[in-house]
Design a protein around this motif. Structure first.
Motif, PDB file in Angstrom:
ATOM      1  N   ARG A   1       0.894  -1.166  -0.208  1.00 35.93           N
ATOM      2  CA  ARG A   1      -0.348   0.043  -0.013  1.00 35.93           C
ATOM      3  C   ARG A   1       1.080   1.251   0.068  1.00 35.93           C
ATOM      4  NH1 ARG A   1      -4.605  -1.355   4.717  1.00 35.93           N
ATOM      5  NH2 ARG A   1      -6.153  -2.354   2.841  1.00 35.93           N
TER       6      ARG A   1
ATOM      7  N   ARG B   1     -10.131  10.598   2.735  1.00 36.09           N
ATOM      8  CA  ARG B   1      -9.547  11.667   1.976  1.00 36.09           C
ATOM      9  C   ARG B   1      -8.181  11.815   2.982  1.00 36.09           C
ATOM     10  NH1 ARG B   1     -10.378  14.139  -2.841  1.00 36.09           N
ATOM     11  NH2 ARG B   1     -12.602  13.458  -3.632  1.00 36.09           N
TER      12      ARG B   1
ATOM     13  N   VAL C   1       1.024  10.506 -10.589  1.00 37.08           N
ATOM     14  CA  VAL C   1       2.338  10.626  -8.894  1.00 37.08           C
ATOM     15  C   VAL C   1       3.586  10.564  -9.824  1.00 37.08           C
ATOM     16  CG1 VAL C   1       2.975   9.075  -6.891  1.00 37.08           C
ATOM     17  CG2 VAL C   1       0.433   8.827  -8.164  1.00 37.08           C
TER      18      VAL C   1
ATOM     19  N   ASN D   1      -1.501  15.038   0.500  1.00 36.45           N
ATOM     20  CA  ASN D   1      -1.226  14.321  -0.597  1.00 36.45           C
ATOM     21  C   ASN D   1      -0.961  15.224  -1.506  1.00 36.45           C
ATOM     22  OD1 ASN D   1      -3.338  16.321  -2.650  1.00 36.45           O
ATOM     23  ND2 ASN D   1      -3.988  16.092  -0.825  1.00 36.45           N
TER      24      ASN D   1
ATOM     25  N   GLU E   1       0.104   6.937   2.110  1.00 36.00           N
ATOM     26  CA  GLU E   1      -0.528   8.981   2.559  1.00 36.00           C
ATOM     27  C   GLU E   1      -0.229   9.571   1.133  1.00 36.00           C
ATOM     28  OE1 GLU E   1      -2.877   9.756   5.376  1.00 36.00           O
ATOM     29  OE2 GLU E   1      -3.177   7.647   6.306  1.00 36.00           O
TER      30      GLU E   1
ATOM     31  N   SER F   1       0.149   9.458  -2.910  1.00 40.02           N
ATOM     32  CA  SER F   1      -2.201   9.367  -3.856  1.00 40.02           C
ATOM     33  C   SER F   1      -2.036  11.256  -4.296  1.00 40.02           C
ATOM     34  CB  SER F   1      -2.757   9.764  -2.599  1.00 40.02           C
ATOM     35  OG  SER F   1      -2.795  11.024  -1.775  1.00 40.02           O
TER      36      SER F   1
ATOM     37  N   LYS G   1      -6.667  10.372  -2.247  1.00 34.33           N
ATOM     38  CA  LYS G   1      -7.734   9.020  -2.613  1.00 34.33           C
ATOM     39  C   LYS G   1      -6.913   7.853  -2.413  1.00 34.33           C
ATOM     40  CE  LYS G   1     -12.220  10.720  -4.798  1.00 34.33           C
ATOM     41  NZ  LYS G   1     -12.322  11.009  -6.731  1.00 34.33           N
ATOM     42  N   GLU G   2      -6.826   6.584  -1.364  1.00 28.18           N
ATOM     43  CA  GLU G   2      -6.403   6.044  -1.002  1.00 28.18           C
ATOM     44  C   GLU G   2      -6.690   4.548  -1.412  1.00 28.18           C
ATOM     45  OE1 GLU G   2      -4.904   5.770   3.226  1.00 28.18           O
ATOM     46  OE2 GLU G   2      -5.512   7.734   3.785  1.00 28.18           O
ATOM     47  N   GLY G   3      -6.464   4.926  -2.748  1.00 25.63           N
ATOM     48  CA  GLY G   3      -7.225   3.589  -4.232  1.00 25.63           C
ATOM     49  C   GLY G   3      -8.883   4.060  -3.572  1.00 25.63           C
TER      50      GLY G   3
END
Length: 222
Positions: free
Chosen positions: A72, A89, A136, A93, A75, A78, A82-84
């Motif tokens: 994963r 939220r 990203v 980010n 955080e 992103s 949104k984490e996948g």
């Protein structure tokens, strides 16, 4: 900046920085059942299928290579928080970090010290686990460019009166590149501007060797 492309200007290589960054903790989702690992650096596990757990990045990469887990992303990695598939939220980010970097001359403190090395390792070994991986990567490159521009702007203020430099919230990669340059610059200023190291013309004249005449003196006639 020269050190950004030339490893000879850096203190450590990119591989050495990645080695240090591999001790950072990340979250994995195993797909196997395994007892805890008792290692010198600590105990990790036990591992159960689909139960998330924290492990060092090097262990996560090793399990990922063997197809034993998914990783994963942190955080902060992103696009918009949104984490996948998770609806939670994050307030930290890459989009917000990039905006903060552009709006202020100060370095953002929202990124981890090894953000460059962590992202590179995840791009190399777990790109399929990163949502919007191309976006990203693009955001991280933009952030790096903005931060380096601010570092160059700070270094332009260098002059002969500079005796120390303080730049907050630099990353490991940025410190690795900037510190050797700053050290050489300060040494050059000290060498060329210090009166103790540059003799004055009068002092040079005083220190010229005096010729000594040891020949016998002739007596004057009366």
């Amino acid at each position: 900046m020269a050190g950004q492309s030339d490893p000879h200007f850096s203190l450590f290589s990119a591989e050495e920085l990645e080695f240090v960054a591999e001790d950072d903790m990340v979250e994995i989702v195993p797909n196997l059942k395994m007892d805890a690992l008792n290692l010198i650096s600590g105990d990790f596990g036990p591992f159960a299928p689909q139960i998330a757990t924290q492990v060092p990045l090097w262990l996560a990469v090793a399990l990922k290579r063997r197809g034993k887990c998914s990783i994963r992303p942190p955080e902060w990695m992103s696009v918009d928080g949104k984490e996948g598939k998770r609806v939670k939220r994050s307030t930290n980010n890459l989009t917000q970090v990039l905006e903060a970097e552009r709006e202020s001359q100060e370095m953002s403190e929202k990124l981890p010290f090894h953000y460059v090395e962590i992202s590179r390792l995840l791009f190399d070994h777990a790109r399929d686990d990163i949502p919007d991986v191309y976006m990203v990567r693009s955001l991280i490159e933009d952030i790096r460019d903005v931060r380096f521009h601010k570092v160059r702007t700070d270094l332009e203020a260098f002059n002969g009166r500079t005796i120390a430099v303080k730049i907050k919230n630099l990353s490991a990669m940025e410190v690795n590149i900037v510190r050797p340059f700053i050290r050489r610059a300060l040494q050059a200023f000290c060498k060329h501007d210090s009166p103790e190291l540059i003799p004055e013309p009068e002092r040079v004249a005083d220190k010229r060797p005096q010729l000594v005449n040891n020949a016998p003196r002739r007596q004057l006639r009366r």
